[in-house]
Design an enzyme around this catalytic site. Sequence first.
Site, PDB file in Angstrom:
ATOM      1  N   LYS A 116       0.804  -1.211   0.000  1.00 58.72           N
ATOM      2  CA  LYS A 116       0.000   0.000   0.000  1.00 58.72           C
ATOM      3  C   LYS A 116       0.841   1.268   0.000  1.00 58.72           C
ATOM      4  CE  LYS A 116      -4.254  -1.814   2.086  1.00 58.72           C
ATOM      5  NZ  LYS A 116      -3.961  -3.209   1.818  1.00 58.72           N
ATOM      6  N   LYS A 158      -2.439   1.574   9.067  1.00 60.55           N
ATOM      7  CA  LYS A 158      -2.724   0.471   8.154  1.00 60.55           C
ATOM      8  C   LYS A 158      -1.451  -0.301   7.847  1.00 60.55           C
ATOM      9  CE  LYS A 158      -5.407   1.256   4.600  1.00 60.55           C
ATOM     10  NZ  LYS A 158      -5.988   1.889   3.376  1.00 60.55           N
ATOM     11  N   GLY A 164      -8.501  -7.009   3.676  1.00 61.54           N
ATOM     12  CA  GLY A 164      -9.617  -7.615   4.390  1.00 61.54           C
ATOM     13  C   GLY A 164      -9.849  -7.051   5.771  1.00 61.54           C
ATOM     14  N   GLY A 165      -9.365  -5.819   6.008  1.00 66.63           N
ATOM     15  CA  GLY A 165      -9.579  -5.193   7.306  1.00 66.63           C
ATOM     16  C   GLY A 165      -8.558  -5.563   8.363  1.00 66.63           C
ATOM     17  N   HIS A 235     -15.248  -4.241   7.606  1.00 72.92           N
ATOM     18  CA  HIS A 235     -14.458  -4.037   6.379  1.00 72.92           C
ATOM     19  C   HIS A 235     -14.761  -5.059   5.288  1.00 72.92           C
ATOM     20  CE1 HIS A 235     -12.163  -1.034   8.611  1.00 72.92           C
ATOM     21  NE2 HIS A 235     -11.934  -1.931   9.545  1.00 72.92           N
ATOM     22  N   GLU A 275      -9.786   1.308  -5.952  1.00 74.06           N
ATOM     23  CA  GLU A 275     -10.672   1.595  -4.823  1.00 74.06           C
ATOM     24  C   GLU A 275     -10.351   2.970  -4.245  1.00 74.06           C
ATOM     25  OE1 GLU A 275     -10.874  -1.572  -1.982  1.00 74.06           O
ATOM     26  OE2 GLU A 275     -11.810  -2.920  -3.437  1.00 74.06           O
ATOM     27  N   ARG A 297      -7.314  -7.968  -9.924  1.00 75.97           N
ATOM     28  CA  ARG A 297      -8.060  -9.198 -10.237  1.00 75.97           C
ATOM     29  C   ARG A 297      -9.507  -8.825 -10.511  1.00 75.97           C
ATOM     30  NH1 ARG A 297     -11.004  -9.356  -5.620  1.00 75.97           N
ATOM     31  NH2 ARG A 297     -10.009  -8.755  -3.678  1.00 75.97           N
TER      32      ARG A 297
END
Length: 630
Positions: A116, A158, A164-165, A235, A275, A297
């Site tokens: 990220k 993060k 997936g949270g 999430h 996103e 994906r």
Amino acid sequence: MIEKLLIANRGEIACRIIRTAREMGIATVAVYSDADANALHVRSADEAVHIGPSPAAESYLVGDKIIAAAKQTGADAIHPGYGFLSENAGFAQAVIDAGLAWVGPKPSSIEAMGLKDAAKKLMREAGVPVTPGYEGEDQSVERLQKEADAIGYPVLIKAVAGGGGKGMRKVDAAKDFAAALESCRREAKASFSNDEVLLEKWITSPRHIEVQVFGDGHGNVVHLFERDCSLQRRHQKVIEEAPAPGMDEATREEICAAAVRAAKAVDYEGAGTIEFIADASEGLCADRIFFMEMNTRLQVEHPVTEEITGVDLVEWQLRVAGGEPIPLEQDQLSINGHSVEARLYAEDPTTGFLPSTGKLDLLELDEGLARIETGVEQGDQVSPHYDPMIAKIVTWGEDRDDAMLQLATALHAVRVWPVRTNAAFLLACLNDPTFRAGEMTTGLIADRGDALTEAPELGENEWQVAALNEFAPYYLASEQPGSGPWGSASGFRLNRDGSPRITVQHGGEARTLELEECVSATGFATTIDGGSLVYKEAHPFLFSLPGYTGGAASAADGAILAPMPGKVIALDVAEGQKVEAGQRLMVLEAMKMEHALTAPFAGTVTELSASEGAQVQVEAVLAVVEPEGD
């Protein structure tokens, strides 16, 4: 063009890919674990290869076995679906090195978006709006604390390798930062073997907006507009829709153009999703929508995009992987109507969303009301080894209200037993006034607390519907010469004024009702072995005749029932032992979740049928506690 395709996945996405491949004249190969030997995707494919034991780590996540299966069957391409190995750059490269076509982006594109912090830097350079924050290499507690203070609280920690949270913590004040950072790093290390983090400004009214992009090997990249996935629980997406409610054309153009720039920045090929997190405190506006991450994906929610564009994204994937250009140019794509998707899971919201596995003795999903994407049929098993999704229920309408109404109708028609589902929870979410108005944020479900998960109150109408359903066979039989229920122990009998009566029970309660008082009841029941299923607001209630005891016990009479099929991994009491209210009696494990069963009140364990290591079925009576004084 691809001639034979191996699908490196299972369940509904494998069935979805097989369907399109067959329409294109492409032969298909399924892979399966021990648990999936008789699964629908195996039955649907032209060929199937066993790749190992039930745990995914020993089957679906073993790339060498999947590539070997492709070579064994003569497949010339591999489609990873989503999850499992779909975003594993090493596996993608291994597929390519084996001389097979990889139905997905280049390994370098997967790597570029895999972390990220690196992805955010790349996006900033590409002119994509990024959430204010810190992605620096200095990971010391002191530097991170300083940066968090500068960003301003609340701030979000993060994991850079998260998803997936997991590895995420919201921090509301400076004094709480160090402890939250330690907890986040510990979880990130355990989940991703990487404890590095980044910091982001916490968005107070967040909407989750994502844009479907598609690239090919000829330098073309297009977008297929946006989806709104704001309705989430922990999430995880619950209901998705396209297009996003409240999105004006100017904002749409800006955010979709930014998504295309993001895809071009990593030389993207195939289907992908950019996103974004939107600050919707003053509605959707381009200068308050920020890049979060890219999923390299196909997404679970891709059907809503297909419904509003008329595009088969899997077909596009297969054509592009075969060397063809994208079938349509940007100006040939447009939005038509509105589409909504609900994820139907095998879980029980009334017990904290405990997974519900086992055999689907009853499975009815009305394909006349909605597009149904599923990987199971009636009689199949919901396995404890994998994601408990039963189906995706997708509707399309001329506008949002139309699509929502159709989805509500489809959810009312869901019939599943004895496996529990979240259908009633989905319906409650759909009917929430804020969601109906299109003003939801990602925190809506958490804000509602138990309001969306409480079972509806059983009313007189439901008792009457159940009684009518139980009346039917006896009443019809009584009209046949020499037959009838007279003298039986069925609970059916004549009243002295000639009006038939029948006794039905639910849980520990039984009622005797007359036929005459039931004829005006609304709704209908589904007859199953053991009784009648009556649905209220998509929640099932099981009624039975006297003498049927399956599932009838409850904590009120001291019976401790298994809330889900699972394994007893700890047994803390013995028969004859005195216990206090709330004392832990045993622990069940299913789908890698643990659930403690406790005493409903102080008393004595008078019966104990559970044993450590034993597999138990849902609603099996595991123990009985007799209250003090009895």
